[in-house]
Design an enzyme around this catalytic site. Sequence first.
Site, short mmCIF file in Angstrom:
data_model
loop_
_atom_site.label_atom_id
_atom_site.label_comp_id
_atom_site.label_asym_id
_atom_site.label_seq_id
_atom_site.Cartn_x
_atom_site.Cartn_y
_atom_site.Cartn_z
N ASN A 92 5.32 0.06 0.03
CA ASN A 92 4.07 0.66 0.18
C ASN A 92 4.09 2.12 -0.43
O ASN A 92 3.06 2.54 -1.05
CB ASN A 92 3.14 0.76 1.44
CG ASN A 92 2.17 1.55 1.45
OD1 ASN A 92 1.01 1.14 0.67
ND2 ASN A 92 2.05 2.63 2.21
N LYS A 109 2.19 0.19 -11.65
CA LYS A 109 1.57 -0.91 -10.95
C LYS A 109 1.68 -2.07 -11.64
O LYS A 109 1.83 -3.19 -10.94
CB LYS A 109 0.29 -0.31 -10.52
CG LYS A 109 0.21 0.90 -9.75
CD LYS A 109 0.92 0.41 -8.33
CE LYS A 109 0.82 1.83 -7.47
NZ LYS A 109 1.50 1.67 -6.13
N THR A 115 -7.83 7.72 1.11
CA THR A 115 -6.69 8.17 1.80
C THR A 115 -6.23 9.65 1.23
O THR A 115 -6.91 10.07 0.32
CB THR A 115 -5.58 7.30 1.80
OG1 THR A 115 -5.05 7.55 -0.13
CG2 THR A 115 -5.78 5.96 1.79
N ILE A 139 -2.62 4.22 3.77
CA ILE A 139 -2.52 2.74 3.85
C ILE A 139 -1.40 2.53 4.80
O ILE A 139 -1.56 1.59 5.41
CB ILE A 139 -2.66 2.16 2.34
CG1 ILE A 139 -3.83 2.43 1.80
CG2 ILE A 139 -2.21 0.85 2.54
CD1 ILE A 139 -3.92 2.19 0.16
N TYR A 185 1.19 5.68 -14.05
CA TYR A 185 0.66 5.40 -12.66
C TYR A 185 0.28 3.74 -13.02
O TYR A 185 0.76 2.68 -12.54
CB TYR A 185 -0.40 5.92 -12.41
CG TYR A 185 -0.91 5.19 -10.76
CD1 TYR A 185 -0.23 5.55 -9.72
CD2 TYR A 185 -1.96 4.44 -10.80
CE1 TYR A 185 -0.50 5.01 -8.52
CE2 TYR A 185 -2.54 3.94 -9.60
CZ TYR A 185 -1.61 4.21 -8.33
OH TYR A 185 -1.95 3.70 -7.09
N SER A 230 -1.78 -2.33 -7.11
CA SER A 230 -3.15 -1.80 -7.37
C SER A 230 -3.84 -2.58 -8.32
O SER A 230 -3.47 -3.36 -9.10
CB SER A 230 -2.77 -0.08 -7.79
OG SER A 230 -4.16 0.62 -8.37
P1 NAD Z 1 -0.68 8.41 0.48
O1 NAD Z 1 -0.51 9.60 -0.18
O2 NAD Z 1 -1.99 8.79 1.53
O3 NAD Z 1 0.47 8.04 1.33
C1 NAD Z 1 1.79 7.84 0.56
C2 NAD Z 1 3.07 8.00 1.74
O4 NAD Z 1 4.02 7.69 1.09
C3 NAD Z 1 2.92 9.56 2.06
O5 NAD Z 1 3.09 9.67 3.57
C4 NAD Z 1 4.08 10.19 1.56
O6 NAD Z 1 4.95 10.90 2.23
C5 NAD Z 1 5.10 8.80 1.20
N1 NAD Z 1 6.01 8.81 0.08
C6 NAD Z 1 5.58 9.32 -1.15
N2 NAD Z 1 6.67 9.55 -1.97
C7 NAD Z 1 7.92 9.02 -1.21
C8 NAD Z 1 9.16 8.57 -1.37
N3 NAD Z 1 9.61 8.76 -2.56
N4 NAD Z 1 9.86 7.95 -0.36
C9 NAD Z 1 9.11 7.76 0.73
N5 NAD Z 1 7.96 8.03 1.09
C10 NAD Z 1 7.25 8.55 0.01
O7 NAD Z 1 -1.02 7.46 -0.25
P2 NAD Z 1 -1.95 5.78 -0.12
O8 NAD Z 1 -3.22 6.24 -0.66
O9 NAD Z 1 -1.84 5.45 1.32
O10 NAD Z 1 -1.15 4.95 -0.91
C11 NAD Z 1 -0.26 3.99 -0.42
C12 NAD Z 1 -0.02 2.96 -1.78
O11 NAD Z 1 -1.40 2.39 -2.12
C13 NAD Z 1 0.44 3.67 -3.03
O12 NAD Z 1 1.59 2.87 -3.58
C14 NAD Z 1 -0.62 3.77 -3.87
O13 NAD Z 1 -0.30 4.02 -5.35
C15 NAD Z 1 -1.39 2.55 -3.54
N6 NAD Z 1 -2.74 2.52 -3.80
C16 NAD Z 1 -3.74 3.66 -3.20
C17 NAD Z 1 -5.06 3.56 -3.86
C18 NAD Z 1 -5.88 4.66 -3.15
O14 NAD Z 1 -6.93 4.88 -3.79
N7 NAD Z 1 -5.63 5.46 -2.21
C19 NAD Z 1 -5.41 2.60 -4.66
C20 NAD Z 1 -4.60 1.91 -5.12
C21 NAD Z 1 -3.06 1.55 -4.50
#
Ligand code: NAD
Length: 258
Positions: free
Chosen positions: A93, A169, A200, A21, A165, A150
């Site tokens: 994010n 959130k 993702t 995202i 988790y 989320s």
């Molecule tokens: P993703 O795993 O594809 O990407 C997450 C990114 O965050 C990665 O590039 C990772 O290297 C980076 N990251 C992780 N820990 C870190 C840290 N300590 N410091 C710096 N960078 C760090 O995840 P996504 O699906 O793109 O999720 C992004 C956000 O959206 C998250 O907060 C997640 O909880 C939220 N979210 C995701 C979903 C889903 O279904 N994918 C649903 C609801 C919410």
Amino acid sequence: MLEKFSLEGKKAFVTGAAQGIGEVVALGFADAGADVAIIDMNQELAEQVVQKIKDKGRDAIAVKCDVTSPQDVDAMMDKVLEHFGEINIAYNNAGIVTYKGQFFTAEEMPFEAWKNVLDVNLDGVFLCAQAAGKAMIKQKKGGAIINTASMSAHIVNHPQTYCNYNTSKAAVWMLTKCLAMEWAKYDIRVNSISPGYVNTPLAKYADKDKLEYWCDITPMKRLAEPEEMVGMCVYLASDAASYTTGADMRVDGGYTIW
Ligand code: NAD
């Protein structure tokens, strides 16, 4: 009216922007006119996103930062301000869902697993929002802060068990409201976005059965693509949202209706 959606001339940072995202929203901010700092622990992928933004004719830098470290976050903010001169948009994010790739029931969750997810998802958002807020207050030009919460801030996901988790959130949503209240007087708007299941790398832990189940209980009967988060984030970052603060925007295909 559409001019108000433009981010022309704005300087943004996005955490967790090396993939998923964060990457797609960073590219969307650039499409809308912003220069963007790509903040992540994964420097190699972050540099690739920087190149994609430069190819669009916008400025970008990659800054390696672990959002759980106050020292890293301070150094990150200094680098961003040194490079761009100011910060107008902060999208906090970065987030994780599992501890070392594992889920736990509440009664079996090791404390490290609880703490690790809270550290990244809550402390990380707080530290980056605080750093951006401090800079924006000093600049006296207002600003827009967006946090990724989320749908899990509002409901308990199932069948997977991850109270760490869901709790993190829900806390991000409360933190968003607290910051919006405290910083409204500085014209700093603070909002969150609450995605449903998004296609993702983070969602890759789900097997075929789980994916089918999730789609079945989602009114729109599918996962979101990360690109479907961009419109909401650009809106919240832009002057079109000038009276929107303390709001949580659900982009979840209707998951939390019931
Ligand atoms: P993703 O795993 O594809 O990407 C997450 C990114 O965050 C990665 O590039 C990772 O290297 C980076 N990251 C992780 N820990 C870190 C840290 N300590 N410091 C710096 N960078 C760090 O995840 P996504 O699906 O793109 O999720 C992004 C956000 O959206 C998250 O907060 C997640 O909880 C939220 N979210 C995701 C979903 C889903 O279904 N994918 C649903 C609801 C919410």
